[in-house]
Scaffold this motif. Sequence first.
Motif, PDB file in Angstrom:
ATOM      1  N   ASN A 229       0.819  -1.227   0.000  1.00  0.00           N
ATOM      2  CA  ASN A 229       0.000   0.000   0.000  1.00  0.00           C
ATOM      3  C   ASN A 229       0.845   1.266   0.000  1.00  0.00           C
ATOM      4  O   ASN A 229       0.401   2.305   0.490  1.00  0.00           O
ATOM      5  CB  ASN A 229      -0.928  -0.018   1.214  1.00  0.00           C
ATOM      6  CG  ASN A 229      -1.952  -1.128   1.172  1.00  0.00           C
ATOM      7  OD1 ASN A 229      -3.009  -0.992   0.573  1.00  0.00           O
ATOM      8  ND2 ASN A 229      -1.640  -2.249   1.818  1.00  0.00           N
ATOM      9  N   LEU A 230       2.047   1.193  -0.543  1.00  0.00           N
ATOM     10  CA  LEU A 230       2.967   2.339  -0.498  1.00  0.00           C
ATOM     11  C   LEU A 230       2.376   3.589  -1.131  1.00  0.00           C
ATOM     12  O   LEU A 230       2.489   4.690  -0.582  1.00  0.00           O
ATOM     13  CB  LEU A 230       4.280   1.972  -1.194  1.00  0.00           C
ATOM     14  CG  LEU A 230       5.335   1.273  -0.334  1.00  0.00           C
ATOM     15  CD1 LEU A 230       6.463   0.761  -1.208  1.00  0.00           C
ATOM     16  CD2 LEU A 230       5.875   2.216   0.740  1.00  0.00           C
ATOM     17  N   LEU A 329      23.631   6.466   7.062  1.00  0.00           N
ATOM     18  CA  LEU A 329      23.697   6.411   5.602  1.00  0.00           C
ATOM     19  C   LEU A 329      22.292   6.623   5.066  1.00  0.00           C
ATOM     20  O   LEU A 329      21.323   6.105   5.642  1.00  0.00           O
ATOM     21  CB  LEU A 329      24.240   5.055   5.152  1.00  0.00           C
ATOM     22  CG  LEU A 329      24.854   4.973   3.746  1.00  0.00           C
ATOM     23  CD1 LEU A 329      26.081   5.856   3.653  1.00  0.00           C
ATOM     24  CD2 LEU A 329      25.223   3.528   3.425  1.00  0.00           C
ATOM     25  N   GLU A 330      22.159   7.382   3.989  1.00  0.00           N
ATOM     26  CA  GLU A 330      20.852   7.615   3.384  1.00  0.00           C
ATOM     27  C   GLU A 330      21.012   7.840   1.889  1.00  0.00           C
ATOM     28  O   GLU A 330      21.918   8.546   1.448  1.00  0.00           O
ATOM     29  CB  GLU A 330      20.163   8.826   4.028  1.00  0.00           C
ATOM     30  CG  GLU A 330      18.739   9.026   3.553  1.00  0.00           C
ATOM     31  CD  GLU A 330      18.037  10.151   4.284  1.00  0.00           C
ATOM     32  OE1 GLU A 330      16.829  10.039   4.531  1.00  0.00           O
ATOM     33  OE2 GLU A 330      18.707  11.163   4.599  1.00  0.00           O
ATOM     34  N   TRP A 331      20.119   7.198   1.130  1.00  0.00           N
ATOM     35  CA  TRP A 331      20.105   7.356  -0.319  1.00  0.00           C
ATOM     36  C   TRP A 331      18.709   7.740  -0.773  1.00  0.00           C
ATOM     37  O   TRP A 331      17.711   7.458  -0.093  1.00  0.00           O
ATOM     38  CB  TRP A 331      20.540   6.053  -1.009  1.00  0.00           C
ATOM     39  CG  TRP A 331      22.031   5.837  -0.990  1.00  0.00           C
ATOM     40  CD1 TRP A 331      22.828   5.658   0.103  1.00  0.00           C
ATOM     41  CD2 TRP A 331      22.897   5.774  -2.127  1.00  0.00           C
ATOM     42  NE1 TRP A 331      24.138   5.488  -0.273  1.00  0.00           N
ATOM     43  CE2 TRP A 331      24.213   5.549  -1.643  1.00  0.00           C
ATOM     44  CE3 TRP A 331      22.711   5.869  -3.503  1.00  0.00           C
ATOM     45  CZ2 TRP A 331      25.312   5.426  -2.476  1.00  0.00           C
ATOM     46  CZ3 TRP A 331      23.799   5.750  -4.345  1.00  0.00           C
ATOM     47  CH2 TRP A 331      25.088   5.534  -3.839  1.00  0.00           C
ATOM     48  N   ALA A 332      18.646   8.385  -1.941  1.00  0.00           N
ATOM     49  CA  ALA A 332      17.391   8.845  -2.522  1.00  0.00           C
ATOM     50  C   ALA A 332      17.160   8.123  -3.846  1.00  0.00           C
ATOM     51  O   ALA A 332      18.023   8.139  -4.726  1.00  0.00           O
ATOM     52  CB  ALA A 332      17.448  10.355  -2.749  1.00  0.00           C
ATOM     53  N   ILE A 333      16.000   7.488  -3.987  1.00  0.00           N
ATOM     54  CA  ILE A 333      15.695   6.756  -5.217  1.00  0.00           C
ATOM     55  C   ILE A 333      14.419   7.310  -5.840  1.00  0.00           C
ATOM     56  O   ILE A 333      13.610   7.946  -5.146  1.00  0.00           O
ATOM     57  CB  ILE A 333      15.536   5.242  -4.947  1.00  0.00           C
ATOM     58  CG1 ILE A 333      14.347   4.981  -4.016  1.00  0.00           C
ATOM     59  CG2 ILE A 333      16.820   4.652  -4.367  1.00  0.00           C
ATOM     60  CD1 ILE A 333      14.001   3.509  -3.836  1.00  0.00           C
ATOM     61  N   THR A 338      10.392   2.303  -5.245  1.00  0.00           N
ATOM     62  CA  THR A 338      10.446   2.070  -3.803  1.00  0.00           C
ATOM     63  C   THR A 338      10.120   0.636  -3.415  1.00  0.00           C
ATOM     64  O   THR A 338      10.849   0.001  -2.646  1.00  0.00           O
ATOM     65  CB  THR A 338       9.497   3.035  -3.068  1.00  0.00           C
ATOM     66  OG1 THR A 338       9.800   4.372  -3.449  1.00  0.00           O
ATOM     67  CG2 THR A 338       9.642   2.886  -1.565  1.00  0.00           C
ATOM     68  N   LYS A 339       9.013   0.101  -3.916  1.00  0.00           N
ATOM     69  CA  LYS A 339       8.596  -1.243  -3.496  1.00  0.00           C
ATOM     70  C   LYS A 339       9.645  -2.281  -3.860  1.00  0.00           C
ATOM     71  O   LYS A 339      10.033  -3.105  -3.021  1.00  0.00           O
ATOM     72  CB  LYS A 339       7.256  -1.607  -4.115  1.00  0.00           C
ATOM     73  CG  LYS A 339       6.764  -2.980  -3.666  1.00  0.00           C
ATOM     74  CD  LYS A 339       5.393  -3.317  -4.230  1.00  0.00           C
ATOM     75  CE  LYS A 339       4.931  -4.681  -3.721  1.00  0.00           C
ATOM     76  NZ  LYS A 339       3.591  -5.056  -4.241  1.00  0.00           N
ATOM     77  N   GLN A 340      10.120  -2.242  -5.085  1.00  0.00           N
ATOM     78  CA  GLN A 340      11.120  -3.224  -5.517  1.00  0.00           C
ATOM     79  C   GLN A 340      12.392  -3.111  -4.680  1.00  0.00           C
ATOM     80  O   GLN A 340      12.984  -4.116  -4.283  1.00  0.00           O
ATOM     81  CB  GLN A 340      11.434  -3.033  -7.001  1.00  0.00           C
ATOM     82  CG  GLN A 340      12.402  -4.061  -7.560  1.00  0.00           C
ATOM     83  CD  GLN A 340      12.731  -3.815  -9.035  1.00  0.00           C
ATOM     84  OE1 GLN A 340      12.320  -2.801  -9.608  1.00  0.00           O
ATOM     85  NE2 GLN A 340      13.461  -4.722  -9.643  1.00  0.00           N
TER      86      GLN A 340
END
Length: 480
Positions: A229-230, A329-333, A338-340
């Motif tokens: 349900n993202l 650590l943080e990354w942006a996609i 997101t789900k995959q």
Amino acid sequence: MADLSQVQIEQLRSALEPISVPSRSRLATFSNWAETFHCRPERVFQPTTVLQCRQILELARREGARVHPVGVGHSPSDLACTKGWLMRMQGLTGLIEVNHEKSSAAFYAGTILHDIHAELAQTQPPLALPNIGSISDQTIGGLISTASHGSGIHFPVLSKHVKSLTLALPLPGAPVVRASPTEDPELFQASLCGLGATGLLLEVEIEVEAAFRLRETKEAKSVEYVLDNLDEIKGSAQHVRVWWYPDGKGMVVGRADRTYEPAKPSPSLMAHILGYHVTQFFLFVARFIPPFSPFVGWWAWWLSKEDSEVVDDGYKVLNFDCLFPQYALEWAIPAENTKQCLEELRDWIDAEAANPSGLRTHFPVEIRWTCADDIWLSPSYGRETTWIGVVTYRPYGLPVPYRKFQERFAEILASHQGRPHWAKQHALKPKDLEALYPKFNDYRAVLERVDPNHVLRSEYVRRHLEGEPIADRVFKTRAQ
């Protein structure tokens, strides 16, 4: 400040002596907030006026020195570190003016966000920043320089709320210039995520709005429910955040909306004791007994999984306690990935947990969103973005294993078109960044125009943006 004679240079050195600390002094040692990176600059300056800032830049240009501005050093990478001259900007602080017609307020770049919230709350009528991130400990200049973010699919990174900037440039005379969408727009776009290299930030004019409260609810959900349900969840409130507890096998969904309800009290003292002191002790035990680690994750999930509601001033709701020093650590996609990406992370983390010798994650994995923007080096450039971050806590400031876990995490996020948060560690070089950022070379062209002598090129900038072979652990201690 036209071209200076040697006598004038000596006079300038003498004038700056009261605000400088030489490298031989223990006061010259600098560490970031998490104490994961340390440096001993050649000299540390602590200016309190715009004139002093200009004088430091001019002296550095004349002497061939490099200058790196820093706020509080909250970045969990070595972004704040240098072996050159460190300019601590916390002395240049305060509210400059409020412009009600433009819905903006101007602050000196060294002003800490906590002080900005307090200053705006005292205006008539009370005002507030429209959005903030998870902490308010950093300076407004540091916030802008790294395109830091909050959460909400209709909210951009925080730099996008900036209306204009005032900078001192490391050119002859250290001229002070204004940059905005209509005044040197290229410098403006470059400086909204400038990494301290596009000029010395002096003043920030930023958008404000009427002060508001937020009502935030938190609900525990299964991992499967959230993944299925993202799209509905991310748009279900103005500010949505998700915290994933892998050892607890669940996620907490936080939804916050503006409200006129009266404030509702924060959690009790006992909740703080359990969430902070007991958790830190458990993490300390797990440092010596790794099989104890899943219990700590389950404990954190048990503390967090009860549904809750809080109503308070907006910044108080959006801020939270970072708890203990940590490797972060943080990354942006792209949001559509997101789900995959989360499914791949789940499969990997579960496989590690099933292996007695596997890697262990701390908690939680944080998931947030921002809308697309046009800031040249913003990780949200040109796309709605999901930010996914992990931390590895350092109980009582002690080092713990983290590198292998975070390296694999970064590999997975990178494979989903990820861009790293600029304040966090990463291993990307110019060619990598050029492929990720369509305006990367435009940014570098601005650097050459405003700083041809490379006065403001820190080790971080030279490593990642220019490809200079500077080790990524040059500011690490042996224990880390």
